[in-house]
Design a protein around this motif. Structure first.
Motif, PDB file in Angstrom:
ATOM      1  N   ALA A 112      10.181  18.537  29.226  1.00 19.64           N
ATOM      2  CA  ALA A 112       9.419  18.467  27.983  1.00 19.64           C
ATOM      3  C   ALA A 112       9.135  17.037  27.552  1.00 19.64           C
ATOM      4  O   ALA A 112       9.842  16.102  27.922  1.00 19.64           O
ATOM      5  N   THR A 113       8.082  16.928  26.752  1.00 16.31           N
ATOM      6  CA  THR A 113       7.796  15.696  26.031  1.00 16.31           C
ATOM      7  C   THR A 113       8.040  15.996  24.556  1.00 16.31           C
ATOM      8  O   THR A 113       7.853  17.128  24.115  1.00 16.31           O
ATOM      9  N   SER A 114       8.461  14.992  23.840  1.00 11.53           N
ATOM     10  CA  SER A 114       8.745  15.176  22.422  1.00 11.53           C
ATOM     11  C   SER A 114       8.752  13.827  21.730  1.00 11.53           C
ATOM     12  O   SER A 114       9.052  12.810  22.344  1.00 11.53           O
ATOM     13  N   GLU A 115       8.480  13.863  20.451  1.00 12.21           N
ATOM     14  CA  GLU A 115       8.543  12.640  19.665  1.00 12.21           C
ATOM     15  C   GLU A 115       9.863  12.534  18.930  1.00 12.21           C
ATOM     16  O   GLU A 115       9.953  11.857  17.916  1.00 12.21           O
ATOM     17  N   GLY A 138      16.812  22.122  31.132  1.00  9.80           N
ATOM     18  CA  GLY A 138      15.759  21.140  31.286  1.00  9.80           C
ATOM     19  C   GLY A 138      16.101  19.826  30.620  1.00  9.80           C
ATOM     20  O   GLY A 138      17.231  19.607  30.177  1.00  9.80           O
ATOM     21  N   LYS A 139      15.093  18.983  30.543  1.00 10.78           N
ATOM     22  CA  LYS A 139      15.303  17.663  29.978  1.00 10.78           C
ATOM     23  C   LYS A 139      14.022  17.185  29.310  1.00 10.78           C
ATOM     24  O   LYS A 139      12.924  17.494  29.753  1.00 10.78           O
ATOM     25  N   VAL A 140      14.196  16.407  28.245  1.00  7.98           N
ATOM     26  CA  VAL A 140      13.067  15.781  27.553  1.00  7.98           C
ATOM     27  C   VAL A 140      12.898  14.370  28.105  1.00  7.98           C
ATOM     28  O   VAL A 140      13.871  13.642  28.251  1.00  7.98           O
ATOM     29  N   PHE A 141      11.658  14.006  28.386  1.00  5.75           N
ATOM     30  CA  PHE A 141      11.323  12.661  28.849  1.00  5.75           C
ATOM     31  C   PHE A 141      10.219  12.087  27.979  1.00  5.75           C
ATOM     32  O   PHE A 141       9.385  12.820  27.461  1.00  5.75           O
TER      33      PHE A 141
END
Length: 159
Positions: A112-115, A138-141
């Motif tokens: 995922a992408t996230s701010e 999963g992982k956020v990048f």
């Protein structure tokens, strides 16, 4: 390890950049999860409780239509699915995508992408759509992550 697919949904282009780097790092094929009706900036206004994205995310059974498909899904053993975090989970269009296929025996890895948000309840919300698959954490990048850092991560999650 078998053949790898990176499927991605990107409403604004940020996740697309990450997905392209991830596909290169993993030596994977790339597939865009395209909504039948594109999202406008008004649709994506999370501060408006009547925006399209807000309405979709309030109803966990909502499944936005997609156009196009992965013609040879049977060929893939591992599917990375990339998306922006919406309301601490994957957008429901990702559920639509998974529910279009027989995922028996496949490994699915959310990216995922996230701010600022983490993965939240992503796996809990996706597992209903991934019957028969192994759904990994999963992982956020950030979109600025390097391809070499992604390669290192891919190597650890696909062992």
């Amino acid at each position: 390890m078998g053949k790898i697919l990176v499927a991605y949904f990107s409403a604004t282009g940020v996740t697309k950049e990450l997905a392209e780097k991830l596909a290169n790092a993993a030596g994977a094929d790339l597939h865009e999860i395209k909504p039948k009706m594109e999202y406008t900036s008004a649709d994506l206004d999370w501060t408006d409780k009547d925006s399209r994205s807000s309405i979709e995310m309030k109803d966990k059974s909502f499944r936005p239509e997609v156009v196009g498909s992965v013609e040879n899904m049977d060929a893939y053993d591992t599917i990375f699915v990339a998306f922006p975090i919406w309301w601490y989970v994957a957008p429901t269009i990702v559920n639509t995508f998974f529910e279009s296929y027989d995922l028996q025996g496949k490994t699915i890895i959310p990216v995922a992408t996230s701010e600022g948000s983490g993965m939240g309840n992503t796996n809990k919300e996706l597992e209903v759509s991934c019957k028969g698959a192994v759904l990994k954490e999963g992982k956020v990048f950030s979109k600025s992550v390097s391809e070499s850092d992604l390669k290192t991560w891919v190597d650890t999650v696909t062992e």
